[in-house]
Design a protein around this motif. Structure first.
Motif, mmCIF file in Angstrom:
data_model
loop_
_atom_site.group_PDB
_atom_site.id
_atom_site.type_symbol
_atom_site.label_atom_id
_atom_site.label_comp_id
_atom_site.label_asym_id
_atom_site.label_seq_id
_atom_site.Cartn_x
_atom_site.Cartn_y
_atom_site.Cartn_z
ATOM 1 N N ASP A 140 0.855 -1.182 0.000
ATOM 2 C CA ASP A 140 0.000 0.000 0.000
ATOM 3 C C ASP A 140 0.896 1.239 0.000
ATOM 4 O O ASP A 140 0.995 1.941 1.000
ATOM 5 N N GLU A 141 1.556 1.463 -1.139
ATOM 6 C CA GLU A 141 2.484 2.589 -1.260
ATOM 7 C C GLU A 141 1.690 3.892 -1.327
ATOM 8 O O GLU A 141 0.677 3.968 -2.015
ATOM 9 N N LEU A 142 2.176 4.918 -0.622
ATOM 10 C CA LEU A 142 1.459 6.198 -0.648
ATOM 11 C C LEU A 142 1.529 6.833 -2.022
ATOM 12 O O LEU A 142 0.538 7.315 -2.545
ATOM 13 N N GLY A 147 6.307 5.086 -12.687
ATOM 14 C CA GLY A 147 6.133 3.962 -13.605
ATOM 15 C C GLY A 147 6.291 2.649 -12.864
ATOM 16 O O GLY A 147 5.836 2.502 -11.727
ATOM 17 N N VAL A 148 6.981 1.691 -13.502
ATOM 18 C CA VAL A 148 7.111 0.376 -12.867
ATOM 19 C C VAL A 148 8.187 0.364 -11.774
ATOM 20 O O VAL A 148 8.409 -0.658 -11.142
ATOM 21 N N LEU A 149 8.844 1.500 -11.548
ATOM 22 C CA LEU A 149 9.841 1.529 -10.463
ATOM 23 C C LEU A 149 9.162 1.368 -9.103
ATOM 24 O O LEU A 149 9.746 0.806 -8.187
ATOM 25 N N ARG A 150 7.977 1.928 -8.955
ATOM 26 C CA ARG A 150 7.256 1.745 -7.690
ATOM 27 C C ARG A 150 5.834 1.303 -7.982
ATOM 28 O O ARG A 150 5.013 2.102 -8.414
ATOM 29 N N GLY A 151 5.588 0.030 -7.777
ATOM 30 C CA GLY A 151 4.254 -0.500 -7.994
ATOM 31 C C GLY A 151 3.548 -0.724 -6.667
ATOM 32 O O GLY A 151 4.198 -0.835 -5.623
ATOM 33 N N SER A 257 18.172 4.143 -7.698
ATOM 34 C CA SER A 257 17.021 3.289 -7.470
ATOM 35 C C SER A 257 17.503 1.982 -6.841
ATOM 36 O O SER A 257 18.469 1.372 -7.309
ATOM 37 N N GLU A 258 16.793 1.566 -5.802
ATOM 38 C CA GLU A 258 17.172 0.341 -5.092
ATOM 39 C C GLU A 258 16.628 -0.861 -5.854
ATOM 40 O O GLU A 258 15.420 -1.087 -5.864
ATOM 41 N N VAL A 259 17.522 -1.632 -6.457
ATOM 42 C CA VAL A 259 17.075 -2.795 -7.242
ATOM 43 C C VAL A 259 17.171 -4.096 -6.449
ATOM 44 O O VAL A 259 16.775 -5.153 -6.930
ATOM 45 N N GLY A 260 17.692 -4.020 -5.231
ATOM 46 C CA GLY A 260 17.752 -5.215 -4.396
ATOM 47 C C GLY A 260 18.151 -4.856 -2.988
ATOM 48 O O GLY A 260 18.661 -3.760 -2.722
ATOM 49 N N ASN A 261 17.894 -5.771 -2.073
ATOM 50 C CA ASN A 261 18.183 -5.525 -0.665
ATOM 51 C C ASN A 261 18.382 -6.886 0.006
ATOM 52 O O ASN A 261 17.580 -7.800 -0.216
ATOM 53 N N VAL A 262 19.448 -7.014 0.794
ATOM 54 C CA VAL A 262 19.683 -8.272 1.502
ATOM 55 C C VAL A 262 19.790 -7.987 2.994
ATOM 56 O O VAL A 262 20.383 -6.989 3.404
ATOM 57 N N PHE A 263 19.188 -8.868 3.791
ATOM 58 C CA PHE A 263 19.058 -8.611 5.232
ATOM 59 C C PHE A 263 19.562 -9.792 6.070
ATOM 60 O O PHE A 263 19.291 -10.953 5.741
ATOM 61 N N ASP A 264 20.204 -9.456 7.154
ATOM 62 C CA ASP A 264 20.505 -10.414 8.218
ATOM 63 C C ASP A 264 19.354 -10.309 9.222
ATOM 64 O O ASP A 264 19.262 -9.326 9.952
ATOM 65 N N GLY A 293 16.040 -9.834 -1.501
ATOM 66 C CA GLY A 293 14.995 -9.465 -2.463
ATOM 67 C C GLY A 293 15.537 -8.700 -3.657
ATOM 68 O O GLY A 293 16.276 -7.725 -3.502
ATOM 69 N N ILE A 294 15.152 -9.152 -4.840
ATOM 70 C CA ILE A 294 15.483 -8.428 -6.081
ATOM 71 C C ILE A 294 14.174 -7.952 -6.702
ATOM 72 O O ILE A 294 13.261 -8.759 -6.909
ATOM 73 N N GLY A 295 14.078 -6.674 -6.989
ATOM 74 C CA GLY A 295 12.878 -6.145 -7.639
ATOM 75 C C GLY A 295 12.950 -6.412 -9.134
ATOM 76 O O GLY A 295 13.712 -5.776 -9.849
ATOM 77 N N ILE A 296 12.139 -7.366 -9.611
ATOM 78 C CA ILE A 296 12.224 -7.746 -11.034
ATOM 79 C C ILE A 296 11.571 -6.673 -11.915
ATOM 80 O O ILE A 296 12.153 -6.230 -12.908
ATOM 81 N N THR A 297 10.348 -6.260 -11.553
ATOM 82 C CA THR A 297 9.691 -5.232 -12.377
ATOM 83 C C THR A 297 10.449 -3.903 -12.252
ATOM 84 O O THR A 297 10.581 -3.171 -13.229
ATOM 85 N N ARG A 298 10.956 -3.626 -11.036
ATOM 86 C CA ARG A 298 11.737 -2.391 -10.904
ATOM 87 C C ARG A 298 13.003 -2.457 -11.751
ATOM 88 O O ARG A 298 13.379 -1.472 -12.385
ATOM 89 N N ALA A 299 13.648 -3.623 -11.790
ATOM 90 C CA ALA A 299 14.860 -3.756 -12.615
ATOM 91 C C ALA A 299 14.529 -3.478 -14.076
ATOM 92 O O ALA A 299 15.291 -2.803 -14.785
HETATM 93 P P1 ATP Z 1 11.702 1.109 -1.243
HETATM 94 O O1 ATP Z 1 12.675 1.667 -0.237
HETATM 95 O O2 ATP Z 1 12.035 1.469 -2.649
HETATM 96 O O3 ATP Z 1 10.280 1.353 -0.873
HETATM 97 P P2 ATP Z 1 11.940 -1.347 0.160
HETATM 98 O O4 ATP Z 1 13.263 -1.109 0.801
HETATM 99 O O5 ATP Z 1 10.720 -1.130 0.961
HETATM 100 O O6 ATP Z 1 11.860 -0.468 -1.185
HETATM 101 P P3 ATP Z 1 12.391 -4.187 0.094
HETATM 102 O O7 ATP Z 1 11.436 -4.633 1.130
HETATM 103 O O8 ATP Z 1 13.818 -4.089 0.444
HETATM 104 O O9 ATP Z 1 11.888 -2.792 -0.517
HETATM 105 O O10 ATP Z 1 12.128 -5.090 -1.202
HETATM 106 C C1 ATP Z 1 13.144 -5.717 -1.972
HETATM 107 C C2 ATP Z 1 13.209 -5.125 -3.372
HETATM 108 O O11 ATP Z 1 11.921 -5.114 -4.007
HETATM 109 C C3 ATP Z 1 13.637 -3.671 -3.397
HETATM 110 O O12 ATP Z 1 15.039 -3.572 -3.340
HETATM 111 C C4 ATP Z 1 13.080 -3.202 -4.724
HETATM 112 O O13 ATP Z 1 13.966 -3.542 -5.780
HETATM 113 C C5 ATP Z 1 11.812 -3.990 -4.862
HETATM 114 N N1 ATP Z 1 10.652 -3.168 -4.480
HETATM 115 C C6 ATP Z 1 10.297 -2.794 -3.244
HETATM 116 N N2 ATP Z 1 9.172 -2.069 -3.243
HETATM 117 C C7 ATP Z 1 8.809 -1.976 -4.546
HETATM 118 C C8 ATP Z 1 7.710 -1.360 -5.203
HETATM 119 N N3 ATP Z 1 6.778 -0.694 -4.532
HETATM 120 N N4 ATP Z 1 7.642 -1.474 -6.555
HETATM 121 C C9 ATP Z 1 8.579 -2.154 -7.253
HETATM 122 N N5 ATP Z 1 9.620 -2.758 -6.665
HETATM 123 C C10 ATP Z 1 9.746 -2.677 -5.338
#
Ligand code: ATP
Ligand code: MG
Length: 425
Positions: A140-142, A147-151, A257-264, A293-299
């Motif tokens: 539920d993004e505000l 475009g497809v960067l934030r769905g 743009s954050e295309v991925g994130n890895v967490f401990d 997590g890798i954002g496929i549509t964002r990539a």
């Molecule tokens: P952001 O800070 O951009 O809101 P996030 O840190 O909340 O992203 P993560 O939970 O880390 O996102 O999700 C892993 C990956 O999924 C992100 O690195 C990003 O590539 C992708 N992603 C996250 N939210 C979205 C979104 N709303 N639309 C498209 N891709 C997304």
């Protein structure tokens, strides 16, 4: 594919409500269609590109020891209450049922995979485990205006790993960081590894993978001389400071743009779901968990932002929806079309050849080929055929060249088997 049959032809004019290049070009080229803000249909060409990105991600996740599965998207509320996420995670969609029950739409899948693994991994012998899926997420993004960067609905490859101890997690964490960098490299992107906060529930550092683009929504500070990079949100260094890692250069600031994130994730989820395994000495221990997590549509959107010009998209070969755009022009071109198409398909397969077989002007066809952005173009026209030739050019630029019509099969085979050109030792 015959373009006359492809669902989702190009659109002449920019959609009104889109400001980013990825949204404008992907809509105009017929890759996506906006249903409402942050929610897109992926049309045949767009889905093909997503599939190509996904295939690369899959190869690297498999190589890292991942096993693919599919997890549900409609989650019981109780799982999210167990971790506190039901109230704490602002992007979580709550779905009421007419039965009076409530559900959550998966915004991530720790709450599903943790109890799944608890039931099946009972001993350290069952670890390590790396399970992943490529699946749709709902958030539920505000704001959803890039475009497809934030769905509000988007595709992610999410991998969850489970380890007997922190040392094994640390080993895997390092391997996955390399696997992620290989994925972005294969997609044609340069990703910077950024230290960031560990998310809603963790004091630990996480690592974000950032690609520089003005369409992004993050600000990073990085060293132009080494790989030091931090997210401005958590940064203790300023732009212009000397790099604290190498001391060679001053830190620069840029949008990314954050295309991925890895967490401990530590043992947080194992504790929430009361998951212990029998250790080698018989004692019960909580497994250490990681999430990746890798954002496929964002990539896909970031690739479109990175590779385009005023005329349209310029797909890197690895993720193009097809390799060759065949453009037939004029009466002779139309007559030769079926034979050239058949020969290209024989070498490349039907999915990798897009033949613009429409009875329309050369100008329209060439402009559409520029907009769609396939890597290679073959033009067959009355003019080229007069010399027994076709014209071959690359979307990324450079002059076109003539190839004898008879040599087209060889040219197409070499596209997919470049090693065929190497001298035999
Ligand atoms: P952001 O800070 O951009 O809101 P996030 O840190 O909340 O992203 P993560 O939970 O880390 O996102 O999700 C892993 C990956 O999924 C992100 O690195 C990003 O590539 C992708 N992603 C996250 N939210 C979205 C979104 N709303 N639309 C498209 N891709 C997304
Ligand atoms: Mg993130």
């Amino acid at each position: 594919m015959r373009y006359s049959h492809v669902f989702g032809h190009t659109i002449r004019h920019d959609p009104k409500d889109e400001t980013t290049a990825n949204a404008r070009l992907l809509v105009r080229a017929g890759f996506v269609d906006k249903l409402h803000a942050g929610v897109y249909s992926y049309l045949p060409l767009g889905l093909r590109t997503l599939d190509r990105i996904t295939a690369i991600v899959r190869e690297e996740m498999d190589a890292a020891g991942g096993q693919e599965l599919h997890l549900p998207m409609l989650h019981p509320k109780a799982n999210w209450v167990a971790t506190g996420g039901w109230d704490a995670i602002d992007v979580l969609f709550h779905v009421p049922s007419r039965t009076g029950r409530e559900y959550a739409l998966g915004q991530s899948h720790e709450e599903v995979i943790s109890p799944l693994v608890r039931a099946r991994a009972r001993s350290v012998e069952d670890l390590p485990l790396a399970l992943y899926q490529v699946g749709w997420k709902f958030r539920d993004e505000l704001r959803a205006k890039s475009g497809v960067l934030r769905g509000r609905e988007f595709l992610m490859c999410d991998l969850y790993s489970f380890h007997a101890d922190q040392a094994d997690f640390d080993r895997f964490y390092a391997e996955m960081k390399s696997a992620y960098l290989r994925v972005y490299g294969r997609l044609g992107l340069t990703a910077k590894v950024t230290e960031a906060s560990g998310g809603a529930f963790s004091e630990k550092l996480s690592y974000e993978f950032m690609v520089l683009t003005d369409a992004g929504e993050d600000d990073i500070r990085y060293c132009p001389a080494c790989d030091f990079c931090v997210n401005v949100e958590v940064a203790t260094v300023s732009a212009g400071d000397r790099c604290p890692r190498c001391g060679e250069a001053e830190l620069a600031e840029a949008r990314a743009s954050e295309v991925g994130n890895v967490f401990d994730l530590g043992t947080r989820y194992a504790r929430a779901f009361d998951h212990t395994v029998r250790g080698s000495n018989g004692a019960a221990v909580h497994p250490v968990m990681g999430c990746f997590g890798i954002g496929i549509t964002r990539a896909m959107g970031v690739i479109a932002e990175t590779f385009h010009d005023d005329s349209g998209l310029i797909w890197p070969r690895a993720v193009a929806p097809a390799r060759v755009h065949l453009v037939t022009i004029g009466e002779a071109g139309a007559a030769a079309g079926p034979d050239v198409y058949r020969r290209l398909v024989a070498a490349l397969g039907p999915r990798d050849v897009l033949w613009d077989d429409r009875r329309t002007s050369a100008g329209v066809k060439l402009a559409d080929a520029d907009l769609i952005g396939l890597p290679e173009r073959v033009v067959v026209s009355d003019r080229t055929l007069a010399d027994g030739d076709v014209e071959i050019s690359e979307r990324q630029g450079g002059a076109g060249r003539r190839v004898a019509l008879a040599g087209i099969d060889r040219w197409a085979r070499d596209l997919v088997a470049p090693e065929a050109n190497l001298p035999v030792a």
